[in-house]
Motif scaffolding. Structure first.
Motif, short mmCIF file in Angstrom:
data_model
loop_
_atom_site.label_atom_id
_atom_site.label_comp_id
_atom_site.label_asym_id
_atom_site.label_seq_id
_atom_site.Cartn_x
_atom_site.Cartn_y
_atom_site.Cartn_z
N THR A 185 -8.70 13.78 4.07
CA THR A 185 -9.61 12.65 3.88
C THR A 185 -10.23 12.80 2.50
O THR A 185 -10.36 13.91 1.99
CB THR A 185 -10.74 12.61 4.93
OG1 THR A 185 -11.41 13.88 4.95
CG2 THR A 185 -10.22 12.29 6.30
N SER A 222 -13.21 7.35 2.36
CA SER A 222 -12.57 6.07 2.03
C SER A 222 -11.07 6.07 2.27
O SER A 222 -10.44 5.01 2.20
CB SER A 222 -12.84 5.71 0.56
OG SER A 222 -12.39 6.74 -0.30
N SER A 223 -10.48 7.23 2.50
CA SER A 223 -9.05 7.27 2.83
C SER A 223 -8.79 8.42 3.78
O SER A 223 -9.48 9.44 3.74
CB SER A 223 -8.19 7.42 1.57
OG SER A 223 -8.40 8.67 0.96
N TRP A 266 0.81 -1.21 0.00
CA TRP A 266 0.00 0.00 0.00
C TRP A 266 0.84 1.26 0.00
O TRP A 266 0.34 2.34 -0.37
CB TRP A 266 -0.97 -0.01 1.18
CG TRP A 266 -2.04 -1.04 1.02
CD1 TRP A 266 -2.11 -2.27 1.61
CD2 TRP A 266 -3.19 -0.95 0.17
NE1 TRP A 266 -3.21 -2.96 1.19
CE2 TRP A 266 -3.91 -2.17 0.31
CE3 TRP A 266 -3.69 0.02 -0.68
CZ2 TRP A 266 -5.09 -2.42 -0.38
CZ3 TRP A 266 -4.87 -0.22 -1.37
CH2 TRP A 266 -5.56 -1.43 -1.22
N GLY A 300 -9.18 -0.66 -0.98
CA GLY A 300 -8.64 0.69 -1.05
C GLY A 300 -9.67 1.77 -1.25
O GLY A 300 -9.35 2.96 -1.13
N ASN A 301 -10.93 1.40 -1.53
CA ASN A 301 -11.95 2.41 -1.78
C ASN A 301 -13.22 2.19 -0.96
O ASN A 301 -14.23 2.84 -1.20
CB ASN A 301 -12.30 2.45 -3.28
CG ASN A 301 -12.85 3.79 -3.70
OD1 ASN A 301 -12.45 4.83 -3.19
ND2 ASN A 301 -13.78 3.77 -4.65
N THR A 333 -5.25 9.08 -7.36
CA THR A 333 -4.56 8.08 -6.55
C THR A 333 -3.07 8.39 -6.53
O THR A 333 -2.44 8.49 -7.59
CB THR A 333 -4.78 6.67 -7.13
OG1 THR A 333 -6.18 6.36 -7.09
CG2 THR A 333 -4.02 5.62 -6.31
N GLY A 375 -3.61 5.75 -2.43
CA GLY A 375 -5.02 6.04 -2.39
C GLY A 375 -5.23 7.52 -2.66
O GLY A 375 -4.31 8.23 -3.06
N TRP A 417 -5.47 10.59 5.77
CA TRP A 417 -4.02 10.82 5.66
C TRP A 417 -3.52 11.85 6.66
O TRP A 417 -4.27 12.70 7.14
CB TRP A 417 -3.68 11.37 4.29
CG TRP A 417 -3.88 10.49 3.11
CD1 TRP A 417 -5.07 10.01 2.61
CD2 TRP A 417 -2.86 9.99 2.23
NE1 TRP A 417 -4.84 9.26 1.50
CE2 TRP A 417 -3.50 9.23 1.22
CE3 TRP A 417 -1.48 10.13 2.18
CZ2 TRP A 417 -2.79 8.61 0.20
CZ3 TRP A 417 -0.77 9.51 1.16
CH2 TRP A 417 -1.43 8.75 0.19
N MET A 419 -1.08 6.76 5.52
CA MET A 419 -2.37 6.58 4.87
C MET A 419 -3.14 5.43 5.51
O MET A 419 -2.57 4.38 5.78
CB MET A 419 -2.17 6.29 3.38
CG MET A 419 -3.45 6.04 2.60
SD MET A 419 -3.15 5.44 0.91
CE MET A 419 -2.73 3.70 1.24
N TYR A 420 -4.43 5.64 5.72
CA TYR A 420 -5.36 4.60 6.19
C TYR A 420 -6.39 4.35 5.09
O TYR A 420 -7.06 5.28 4.63
CB TYR A 420 -6.09 5.05 7.45
CG TYR A 420 -5.36 4.82 8.75
CD1 TYR A 420 -5.87 3.97 9.73
CD2 TYR A 420 -4.16 5.47 9.03
CE1 TYR A 420 -5.22 3.77 10.93
CE2 TYR A 420 -3.49 5.28 10.23
CZ TYR A 420 -4.02 4.42 11.18
OH TYR A 420 -3.36 4.22 12.37
N VAL A 421 -6.53 3.09 4.65
CA VAL A 421 -7.58 2.70 3.71
C VAL A 421 -8.15 1.36 4.17
O VAL A 421 -7.61 0.72 5.06
CB VAL A 421 -7.06 2.59 2.25
CG1 VAL A 421 -6.67 3.94 1.71
CG2 VAL A 421 -5.90 1.60 2.17
#
Length: 765
Positions: free
Chosen positions: A590, A599-600, A375, A621-622, A506, A380, A602, A615-617
């Motif tokens: 976000t 969905s993400s 990742w 990833g979506n 992305t 993302g 940061w 990053m958090y996903v």
């Protein structure tokens, strides 16, 4: 009478003396045979000479030394600590005496039954393969044990007539120089059995978790079987493979019985079932983050021009930029900060050194053996952490940090199109209103989307300017590829549109960290890299990276952008980074998916020595983080994770400071954005001095009357009760906070300065 008889007698003698004449066809055949014989003799002579020359010119190197040096070693940045290996040959050579008879007999029965009597080659097999190959059929090998041994150690794996000739010559020569026992020992210590195991002892451990000397008949028959096709005959690969192994297993045992290596009774008893295969723990060469490191480095080697054969068997020494302690810092920091029990949650990080572009650490998201998606490379949508590129482009275009933009939600473009809205609900459910005159520092601190939409719309060709700035600072262009999650050199969806500042493309954490490193380095960008140098087996340098930087942002502009990002940490949504205990700058972010769900999430930030992205996903990833990760904003888990990583990276490092802001103020490309200056209060009215009068009058006022300032004039400082104002109360409009539009009646502090989790639904941070 006599003369007549003589005359008559002579006639038949003359008739019998005549010879029959040869036909033209017969003469041609004889001539053809003659020249064919001569040509054949010449060819045989030439072949013999060629054979003698080749036989005398081809030397046999030391098998063990030559074979072992084929492994490619990969090192951390110190060039001494080994990170891993490519095509690592899991091998432990043992003597022939340590090998049980069952494995020696089983391999001979399965691979080369004439081994003990042949001369090292199989002429019939070579001719059979030659005719088959000449007819265009699948390439055939037909090699003896000696030929297989030679091919593995000294020759390539290609299937060609040239290689077969070399193989035959070296096999004959080896046959004369080594005994059959020596050849069989070398072969059994060299041949590949599958599961990464080279040699019988490694294979015994890989399949049965025991040394080769303890192998039993059934186990030996299995290992003798898998040599022919290690993938097909590995029972761990599925039911079909197990069935194929069973058939081959029966064949090997039958051939061993026919050769009298075992009795018929032993064969029948052994054929009843396969041996038990214990569960083997992974040897760990690709476990954890090591697999992600090795795969990423291999792809980079290919990009630099090294081929698979060089990488997997060229004996290279590869020194990377990765720091072992920094890699540990990333893993430990994420483990400390991320919530437990969320199996679909993926956390990635990357740390890049400002000024060089060296990737010092990353975290791919999970154990490589569980998932091969890295990742830190796949990335993302960065959301509002993309805004600094718009800020840099805006200042470069002529705006100042003090210039103001529309903070009310939603935003409408000049053509009337509805644009983005702000975080929160607001009185109309369309997001928080911050007023129509919000400066860029406040807009960055509180991550106000409409401010950045207005900034983008106010620059001539604004989206393209932002795109160009992002590319220059280190964000790759969109290559418009399909079917890949390798975004180290690509940014899918990155294009010049009105919402570019809000980060819907992305982008990988590695590239985000490198782009922020450009700000930390005063506006000089350095391409991100991860390989320092490559040497061959003899120590000859084949590649060395040369650091080169390019100024893409004026130093004063970089200082102003950096100042705004410091204020995000000091007064805005990045407040959780304050616990780092040293000067830091960064931006939360976000982004939402097609269902308008976050969905993400940061946080990307830096000190003068290191830039790190987190990053958090979720899922692929979506998927939505809302209702799964709570709170889901960049101000919380991502910022806390960033701080946990950077605390470890900065431990023991000297505290360094950022340059002071310059407040660059150029020629603004659009009117109506001048810094907000509240109107001065009207001067007090002078009261006339009362005159003595003979008549009774009203008592005069004892104090001058002043007109109260307009009730709509906002205060000059921010009114939160939890934090004292950082601006000078004497200034009508500070760079830290300008009053909101009087018409809105909003103080511009609807998000609580990022110190508390926001509970309302949001679209971007």
């Amino acid at each position: 009478m006599t003369g007549k008889r003589k005359a008559g007698a002579s006639s038949p003698k003359q008739t019998s003396a005549k010879k029959p004449e040869e036909t033209p066809l017969k003469r041609r055949v004889k001539k053809t045979l003659k020249w064919t014989s001569i040509s054949g003799l010449v060819l045989v002579l030439i072949g013999a000479i060629a054979f003698v020359v080749l036989y005398n010119t081809i030397d046999i190197p030391d098998p063990n030394a030559d074979f072992q040096t084929e492994t490619t070693h990969v090192y951390y940045q110190d060039g001494k600590t080994e990170l891993g290996r490519y095509a690592r040959q899991n091998r432990n050579s043992i003597s022939l005496e340590e090998m049980p008879d069952s494995i020696k007999d089983g391999v001979v029965a399965a691979e080369n039954q004439s081994f003990w009597t042949d001369k090292g080659i199989d002429p019939k097999g070579i001719l059979r393969a030659a005719f088959s190959n000449a007819k265009g059929n699948a390439q055939q090998g037909a090699s003896t044990i000696t030929q297989q041994y030679v091919k593995i150690l000294y020759l390539s794996q290609e299937r060609s007539y040239t290689r077969k000739v070399k193989e035959a010559i070296v096999s004959l020569k080896l046959q004369r120089q080594q005994s059959k026992e020596e050849i069989l020992e070398g072969y059994l210590n060299t041949i590949y059995f599958g599961r990464g195991a080279y040699g019988i002892d490694a294979a015994a451990h890989a399949f049965f978790d025991k040394p080769a000397k303890k192998l039993k008949l059934r186990e030996s028959a299995v290992l003798a079987s898998v040599i022919n096709n290690p993938t097909l005959f590995d029972p761990a690969n599925g039911k079909a493979n197990r069935a194929a192994l069973l058939e081959r297993f029966h064949y090997v045992l039958g051939e061993m019985a026919d050769m009298n290596s075992i009795t018929e009774e032993q064969a029948v008893r052994a054929e009843r079932r396969l041996p038990k295969f214990p569960k083997i723990k992974s040897e760990g060469s690709y476990a954890g983050q090591r697999g992600h490191m090795l795969e990423m480095i291999k792809k980079e080697l290919v990009r630099l021009g090294f081929d698979e054969q060089q990488i997997n068997g060229g004996g290279l020494k590869v020194t990377t930029t990765l720091d072992k302690s920094a890699m540990a810092a990333a893993e430990e920091g994420i483990a400390e900060a991320r919530p437990d029990g969320l199996k679909q949650l993926h956390v990635a990080s990357a740390s890049v050194e400002p000024g060089t572009g060296a990737l010092r650490s990353f975290y791919g998201g999970q154990d490589y053996l569980k998932s091969q998606i890295n990742w830190a490379v796949s990335g993302g949508q960065p959301g509002s952490s993309f805004k600094p590129f718009a800020l840099a482009a805006g200042i470069q275009a002529g705006f100042s940090l003090k210039d103001t933009f529309d903070g009310n939600s939603p935003f409408y473009f000049e053509n009337g199109t509805k644009g983005p809205r702000n975080e929160g609900t607001g009185p109309d459910g369309q997001g928080t209103d911050y007023g129509s005159s919000v400066n860029l520092i406040k807009g960055t601190e509180e991550s106000i989307n409409t401010v950045y939409a207005d900034l983008t719309d106010s620059m001539p060709d604004g989206p393209q300017k932002i795109l160009d700035m992002a590319n220059a600072m280190g964000i790759p262009k969109w290559k418009k590829r399909e079917g890949t999650m390798d975004n180290l050199r690509d940014s899918p969806g990155l294009q010049a549109n009105s919402g570019i500042a809000l980060g819907s493309a992305t982008v990988s954490p590695i590239n985000m960290a490198n782009a922020y490193a450009t700000i930390a380095n005063g506006g000089e960008a350095a391409p991100v890299y991860m390989i320092e140098r490559v040497e061959d087996r003899d120590g000859t340098e084949l590649y060395r990276h040369k650091v080169h930087t390019k100024r893409v942002l004026d130093e004063d502009i970089a200082a102003d952008v950096s100042y705004a990002l410091q204020e995000v940490v000091t007064n805005g949504t990045g407040a959780n980074a304050q616990s780092l205990g040293r000067p830091a700058a960064g931006k939360t972010g976000t982004a939402t998916n097609a269902d308008d769900n976050v969905s993400s999430s940061w946080f990307v930030g830096y000190t003068p020595q290191m830039a790190t992205a987190v990053m958090y996903v979720r899922g692929k990833g979506n998927e939505s983080l809302e209702g799964y990760l709570e709170p889901f904003y960049g101000a919380t888990y991502p910022t806390q994770t960033w701080t946990a990583i950077m605390s470890r990276l900065m431990d023991g490092k000297e505290v360094e400071y950022f340059p002071e802001p310059v407040f660059v103020d150029g020629e603004a490309p659009d009117e109506g954005h001048a810094p907000y200056v509240p109107p001065p209060p009207p001067p007090p009215k002078k009261s006339e001095k009362p005159k003595p009068s003979k008549t009774k009058s009203e008592k005069p006022t004892d104090k001058p009357t002043t007109s109260a300032p307009p009730t709509t004039t906002p205060p000059t400082t921010t009114p939160p009760t939890t934090d004292p104002p950082t601006s000078d109360p004497g200034e009508p409009c500070t760079v830290l906070n300008c009053p909101s539009d009087p018409a809105s009646g909003d103080t511009g502090n609807g998000n609580g300065n990022g110190t508390k989790p926001r509970q309302s639904a949001t679209r971007s941070e």
